[in-house]
Design an enzyme around this catalytic site. Structure first.
Site, mmCIF file in Angstrom:
data_model
loop_
_atom_site.group_PDB
_atom_site.id
_atom_site.type_symbol
_atom_site.label_atom_id
_atom_site.label_comp_id
_atom_site.label_asym_id
_atom_site.label_seq_id
_atom_site.Cartn_x
_atom_site.Cartn_y
_atom_site.Cartn_z
ATOM 1 N N LYS A 7 -5.208 -1.926 10.004
ATOM 2 C CA LYS A 7 -5.379 -2.183 8.850
ATOM 3 C C LYS A 7 -5.609 -3.593 8.029
ATOM 4 O O LYS A 7 -6.189 -3.507 7.198
ATOM 5 C CB LYS A 7 -4.182 -1.590 8.065
ATOM 6 C CG LYS A 7 -3.546 -0.179 8.206
ATOM 7 C CD LYS A 7 -4.343 0.584 7.442
ATOM 8 C CE LYS A 7 -3.917 2.136 7.606
ATOM 9 N NZ LYS A 7 -4.775 3.120 6.840
ATOM 10 N N TYR A 27 1.227 5.601 -0.522
ATOM 11 C CA TYR A 27 0.768 6.957 0.337
ATOM 12 C C TYR A 27 1.141 8.074 -0.715
ATOM 13 O O TYR A 27 1.702 8.787 -0.286
ATOM 14 C CB TYR A 27 1.579 6.775 1.543
ATOM 15 C CG TYR A 27 1.245 7.971 2.665
ATOM 16 C CD1 TYR A 27 -0.093 7.706 3.165
ATOM 17 C CD2 TYR A 27 1.876 8.789 3.131
ATOM 18 C CE1 TYR A 27 -0.471 8.689 4.288
ATOM 19 C CE2 TYR A 27 1.883 9.569 4.194
ATOM 20 C CZ TYR A 27 0.433 9.692 4.525
ATOM 21 O OH TYR A 27 0.047 10.570 5.826
ATOM 22 N N TYR A 80 0.901 2.515 15.763
ATOM 23 C CA TYR A 80 1.612 2.751 14.651
ATOM 24 C C TYR A 80 3.087 3.047 14.726
ATOM 25 O O TYR A 80 3.789 2.802 13.818
ATOM 26 C CB TYR A 80 0.982 3.526 13.559
ATOM 27 C CG TYR A 80 1.172 5.030 13.696
ATOM 28 C CD1 TYR A 80 2.135 5.757 12.879
ATOM 29 C CD2 TYR A 80 0.708 5.974 14.645
ATOM 30 C CE1 TYR A 80 2.302 7.035 12.960
ATOM 31 C CE2 TYR A 80 0.996 7.199 14.836
ATOM 32 C CZ TYR A 80 1.935 7.832 13.865
ATOM 33 O OH TYR A 80 2.069 9.076 14.216
ATOM 34 N N ASP A 96 0.798 -1.348 0.037
ATOM 35 C CA ASP A 96 -0.052 0.002 0.090
ATOM 36 C C ASP A 96 0.767 1.398 -0.035
ATOM 37 O O ASP A 96 1.798 1.725 0.981
ATOM 38 C CB ASP A 96 -0.943 0.051 1.144
ATOM 39 C CG ASP A 96 -1.916 0.899 1.073
ATOM 40 O OD1 ASP A 96 -2.440 1.324 -0.004
ATOM 41 O OD2 ASP A 96 -2.420 1.386 2.230
ATOM 42 N N HIS A 133 -3.763 14.130 0.547
ATOM 43 C CA HIS A 133 -4.088 13.233 1.550
ATOM 44 C C HIS A 133 -3.062 13.061 2.631
ATOM 45 O O HIS A 133 -3.205 13.339 3.890
ATOM 46 C CB HIS A 133 -4.295 11.527 1.190
ATOM 47 C CG HIS A 133 -4.294 10.575 2.163
ATOM 48 N ND1 HIS A 133 -5.366 10.556 3.192
ATOM 49 C CD2 HIS A 133 -3.451 9.663 2.739
ATOM 50 C CE1 HIS A 133 -5.170 9.681 4.027
ATOM 51 N NE2 HIS A 133 -4.287 9.012 3.740
ATOM 52 N N ASP A 143 -9.234 0.281 1.299
ATOM 53 C CA ASP A 143 -8.444 -0.049 2.611
ATOM 54 C C ASP A 143 -8.859 0.357 3.845
ATOM 55 O O ASP A 143 -8.130 1.499 4.637
ATOM 56 C CB ASP A 143 -6.836 0.802 2.303
ATOM 57 C CG ASP A 143 -5.846 0.153 2.985
ATOM 58 O OD1 ASP A 143 -5.894 -1.337 3.193
ATOM 59 O OD2 ASP A 143 -4.946 0.633 3.688
ATOM 60 N N GLU A 196 -11.064 3.962 3.075
ATOM 61 C CA GLU A 196 -9.728 4.650 2.547
ATOM 62 C C GLU A 196 -10.163 4.560 0.960
ATOM 63 O O GLU A 196 -9.998 3.387 0.480
ATOM 64 C CB GLU A 196 -8.202 4.156 2.836
ATOM 65 C CG GLU A 196 -7.939 4.835 4.038
ATOM 66 C CD GLU A 196 -6.691 4.639 4.515
ATOM 67 O OE1 GLU A 196 -5.889 3.585 3.829
ATOM 68 O OE2 GLU A 196 -6.053 5.339 5.423
HETATM 69 CA CA CA Z 1 -4.248 2.730 2.934
#
Ligand code: CA
Length: 427
Positions: free
Chosen positions: A265, A140, A256, A138, A145, A245, A211
């Site tokens: 996630k 970013y 995290y 995934d 965002h 997601d 997401e």
């Molecule tokens: Ca994501």
């Protein structure tokens, strides 16, 4: 670079299968998926209008005999074996299907017995997870965002971390919990810690979020140790899907640091069931943002590598109407797929047939185009009002989240179908 003609993309093509004007699946699309019916086991199909062309039966009846595919490529519960033939042969297959469905070709159309065997109504079929997904990564890659999240959780004046404009930032996700459209999502449980508390609590996530992402599926890459360059990346991309997601913001916030996303996630990510080939999306290429600072040479690219795909998310409350909560576009990506694939493999990491690489949340430049409830409700400070008068900061039990996506030009529309997921209470 693959040179075979994209003859299936000609705007003037029409099919003898009736295709309504607002259909996601005109003859210029021809996305691949896996379906079953009451009488048919899982197999590969291609969407056309409101029908599915059954490639397993089409093959058995001899219509694909000029190509190098075998029975197992289509009589299969996943697309992977078919995809194993690579970009050129998949393009030939799509061209052949286009030819068979063309209004000026009666090769298939004239045989009414065969038509019964190779066409199924989408409304009487069940769609399945189309890919046996190997690795899931995934990214970013939407600047807005990253900026929004950085502004909320760190500092609006230093929202982007120093690496963001140099590296297509990503993490390795988990493929076991990727589910198809139509499958419910169970609210996750986990540790959460309020700022004012000393210790965490355990319970159902209260801040469940979607997401808005797109994913791309790879062909077989190169051996371990070799890299894929931006200029050849297209040849390693089979197609794209809509991708939700799911994220549990409260679990994420506590867990995290320092290694990044984990249980917030990996409880579920949802994908749409029709894989639209990159070939079908070629007519919708568009330029990306000017990248400043200049990227390192291995991330430089030529020509338009972004795609103009309109995206929207609706929330449907139980027994209620749908409300569109955001409208974004895939073109808002800072890093494109070619750069993502080049970056992913620059250290020699190998890409396999059936890997899924997701974009990261796609937020447009202004309010109304943000790709998650975290941003839409700005951390819950600006709730969204729903048709029944209730409010949403995040996603409630019983809510259904619907993603839609389509690329359009003056002549036709290439759509993805819907990605529909209902949220069930925690177990
Ligand atoms: Ca994501």
């Amino acid at each position: 670079m693959v040179k075979e003609k994209l003859s299936a993309n000609i705007p003037s093509l029409k099919s003898w299968v009736e295709v309504s004007e607002n259909s996601d699946f005109p003859i210029q699309n021809l996305p691949f998926g896996v379906f079953s019916t009451k009488t048919k086991s899982k197999r590969v199909g291609v969407a056309i209008g409101n029908q599915i062309l059954d490639l397993a039966n089409l093959y058995e009846l001899g219509y694909l005999s000029s190509l190098s595919f075998c029975e197992h490529c289509f009589n299969n519960e996943f697309l992977n074996r078919m995809m194993g033939h690579g970009k050129i042969e998949i393009r030939e297959l799509r061209n052949r299907i286009s030819e068979l469905l063309n209004i000026s070709n009666d090769e298939l159309y004239k045989d009414k017995k065969h038509l019964k065997l190779v066409l199924d109504l989408q409304s009487s079929a069940t769609m399945h997870l189309p890919i046996k997904i190997g690795d899931y990564t995934d990214f970013y890659s939407s600047e807005q965002h990253a900026f929004n999240v950085g502004s909320m959780f760190r500092d609006p004046n230093n929202a982007l971390l120093p690496n963001w404009k140099h590296i297509p930032v990503a993490y390795h996700g988990r493929s076991s919990s990727i589910i198809p459209s139509g499958e419910d999502v169970i609210r996750p449980k986990g540790q959460q810690k309020q700022d004012e508390s000393e210790n965490p609590i355990f319970g159902a996530s209260k801040l469940l979020d979607f997401e808005l992402e797109m994913g791309f599926i790879t062909f077989e890459g190169k051996p371990l140790g070799e890299q894929i360059f931006t200029e050849e990346a297209d040849d390693f991309i089979f197609g794209m899907c809509l991708f939700n997601d799911w994220s549990a913001r409260d679990i994420q916030k506590w867990e995290y640091v320092p290694l990044g996303p984990f249980l917030a996630k990996n409880f579920a990510s949802s994908m749409s069931c029709w894989i639209v080939t990159l070939d079908a999306l070629e007519p919708f290429r568009t330029s990306g943002p000017v990248q400043n600072p200049k990227v390192l040479p291995y991330l430089e690219y030529k020509n338009d590598k972004h795609l103009n795909i309109d995206l929207s998310v609706s929330i449907k409350i139980p027994n209620g109407e749908e409300k569109v909560v955001t409208e974004s576009n895939y073109k808002h990506m800072y890093w494109n797929m070619n750069q993502q694939l080049a970056h992913h493999s620059v250290n020699g990491c190998n890409i396999n047939c059936g890997d899924l690489l997701a974009s990261g949340t796609i937020s447009g430049p202004q309010k109304g185009s943000f790709g998650s409830m975290l941003e839409i409700s700005w951390r819950g400070t600006q709730p969204v009002s729903m048709p029944d008068g209730s409010e949403r900061k995040f996603i409630n039990d019983g809510d259904t989240v619907i993603f839609r996506g389509a690329a359009t030009n003056g002549s036709y529309k290439v759509g993805f179908g819907e990605l529909v997921s209902k949220v069930l209470p925690a177990k």
